[in-house]
Design an enzyme around this catalytic site. Structure first.
Site, PDB file in Angstrom:
ATOM      1  CB  CYS A 246      32.098  -4.440  21.497  1.00 57.84           C
ATOM      2  SG  CYS A 246      33.335  -3.886  22.672  1.00 57.84           S
TER       3      CYS A 246
ATOM      4  CG  ASN B 289      36.762  -0.991  21.414  1.00 54.70           C
ATOM      5  OD1 ASN B 289      35.573  -0.690  21.454  1.00 54.70           O
ATOM      6  ND2 ASN B 289      37.176  -2.244  21.518  1.00 54.70           N
TER       7      ASN B 289
ATOM      8  CG  HIS C  45      33.295  -3.341  17.741  1.00 58.18           C
ATOM      9  ND1 HIS C  45      33.099  -2.131  18.367  1.00 58.18           N
ATOM     10  CD2 HIS C  45      34.150  -4.039  18.539  1.00 58.18           C
ATOM     11  CE1 HIS C  45      33.787  -2.100  19.490  1.00 58.18           C
ATOM     12  NE2 HIS C  45      34.437  -3.247  19.611  1.00 58.18           N
TER      13      HIS C  45
END
Ligand code: UT7
Length: 338
Positions: free
Chosen positions: A116, A286, A256
Site C-alpha cells: 500500500c 482499500n 492511504h
C-alpha cells in the site's frame, strides 16, 4: 549572476480506472457474516469495485495510464513505473506490457512492490529519476487487484479491499511552482513481514494450494492499525519539516485509504483539522497502491491550484512514506469504469 534554478518534479497529469462491478456492504452481507453497520462504522467503506475473472491489474493500469497521459496532453514519456503487489504474472513485471499497450515504445518500464506504500515509493523513485536527468517525463501507475488475493470467505479482509488503478504523469521543471513535489521520506521495517502477507506463491513456498490458508492474504488488523497510525504520523511530521510547512499549512491530507478511523487519527496526531483529510475509501475501499492517485483524481475538482497537499501511506513490508505537493492547474481528470 543569478543562481541556477534547481530542477524539480511537477504533477502534470492524473487519471484512474475502476472495474465497473460495484459491490456494496449489503451485497457482501448476503454471503458473509457481516453487516453494513459493522463495515461502515469500523472502516468507513460503503462500496468497493471488483474485477471480473479475465480482467487483470494491467487492464486497469493501461486504462488509468491512458487517462493520465490524456490529462497531461502527452503521447510519450521516458519511463513507466507500475507500483503493484498483484502483478499479472509472478514473472515478468507488469510495466513493460502496460507501456507496450499504451504505445509508448521501448522505454524502460519496471514494477515496484511496496504494497500500500507503493505509490509513495514510486513518487520518490520517479522524482529521483527526473532530478538525475534520467527522465523528463515518468508515467507512474499504482494498480492493484487485491480481491484476487483475499479469500472471499474471509470476512475480516474481504470487506476492506477493492480493485483499481490510479496514474500520474510527472515532469521536470525549473523550480516548479504549482505542481511541485517536496522531498519524500520513506521507511521500512522487515521485522513486520508477517503483519500483512500472502505466504504461498513466492520462492519460499512456491506451490499455491487454495485449500491451504497460506494461499490467501492475511493481515493482523489491530497491529497494522496501530503501526499505520504511528508510521504515517511520523513520516508526515518529517515531510512537513523538510518542506518547511506547518501542520496548519496543509489544505488537504491524502493518506492511504485503509480505514477512515486511521486517517482521522493521523490528522489529529499531526494537528491537521480532520475535515482536511480527503476521504475516498467510502466509494472504493482499500485499493492498495492505487488508493492515493485515485483519491487525488476523485477529489481534484475540490483542490485549488496552489493549495498544499500532504501525501502519506503505510503498507505491507512493513513500509511507509510521505511527501508534499503544491497542487497544479489541471484539466479535470477522468476515472474510467472498465
Ligand atoms: O492497507 C494496508 C494497511 N492496512 C490497514 O491499515 C488496516 C488496519 N486495520 C484495520 O483497519 C482494522 O483493524 C480492521 C478494519 C481490519 C478491523 O477492525 P477492528 O476494529 O480492528 O476489528 P478487530 O479485528 O479487532 O475485530 C473486532 C471484532 C472481532 O470479533 P470479536 O473477536 O470481538 O468477537 C472480529 O471477529 O469484529 C469481528 N469482525 C467482524 N465483524 C463483522 C471482523 N471483521 C468483521 C466483519 N463483520 N467484516
Amino acid at each position: 549572476m543569478a543562481a541556477a534554478k534547481l530542477r524539480t518534479t511537477v504533477l502534470q497529469g492524473l487519471g484512474g480506472a475502476l472495474p465497473s462491478r460495484a459491490v456494496t456492504n449489503d451485497d457482501l452481507a448476503k454471503t458473509l457474516d457481516t453487516t453494513d453497520e459493522w463495515i461502515t462504522s469500523r472502516t468507513g467503506i460503503s462500496t468497493r469495485h471488483k474485477v471480473e475473472p479475465g480482467t487483470s491489474t494491467s487492464d486497469l493500469a493501461v486504462a488509468a495510464g491512458r487517462r493520465a497521459l490524456e490529462n497531461a496532453g502527452l503521447d510519450s514519456v521516458d519511463m513507466v513505473i507500475v507500483a503493484t503487489s498483484t502483478p499479472d504474472y509472478r514473472c515478468p513485471a507488469t510495466a513493460p506490457d502496460v507501456a507496450a499497450r499504451l504505445g509508448l515504445g521501448t522505454i524502460p518500464a519496471f514494477d515496484l512492490a511496496a504494497v500500500c506504500s507503493g505509490f509513495v515509493y514510486g513518487l520518490a523513485q520517479a522524482d529521483a529519476l527526473i532530478k538525475s536527468h534520467a527522465a523528463e517525463h515518468v508515467l507512474l501507475i499504482g494498480a492493484d487487484t487485491f480481491t484476487t488475493l483475499v479469500n472471499p470467505t474471509d470476512r475480516a479482509n474481504a470487506v476492506i479491499f477493492g480493485d483499481g488503478a490510479g496514474a500520474v504523469v510527472l515532469g521536470a521543471a525549473r523550480d516548479g511552482g504549482a505542481g511541485r513535489f517536496g522531498p519524500f521520506t520513506l521507511g521500512s521495517d522487515g521485522t513486520g513481514v508477517d503483519l500483512i502477507r500472502v505466504e504461498a506463491g513466492g520462492s519460499r513456498q512456491p506451490v499455491i494450494d487454495t485449500a491451504d490458508p497460506t494461499a490467501w492474504f492475511t493481515m493482523q488488523g489491530r497491529a497494522v492499525f496501530a503501526a499505520a497510525v504511528a508510521a504515517m504520523a511520523d513520516s508526515c511530521r518529517t515531510a512537513l519539516n523538510t518542506a518547511g510547512w506547518e501542520a496548519d499549512d496543509v489544505d488537504h491530507l491524502v493518506a492511504h485509504q485503509a480505514n477512515r478511523r486511521i486517517m482521522t487519527m493521523v490528522a489529529a496526531s499531526i494537528g491537521v483539522p480532520s475535515e482536511r483529510a480527503v476521504i475516498h475509501l467510502d466509494r472504493v475501499g482499500n485499493t492498495s497502491a492505487a488508493s492515493i492517485p485515485l483519491a487525488l483524481a476523485a477529489h481534484a475538482g475540490q483542490i485549488r491550484p496552489g493549495e498544499r497537499v500532504l501525501l502519506t501511506a503505510f503498507g505491507g513490508g512493513a513500509t511507509w512514506g510521505a511527501g508534499t505537493l503544491t497542487w497544479p492547474a489541471l484539466e479535470a481528470p477522468v476515472i474510467d469504469l472498465i
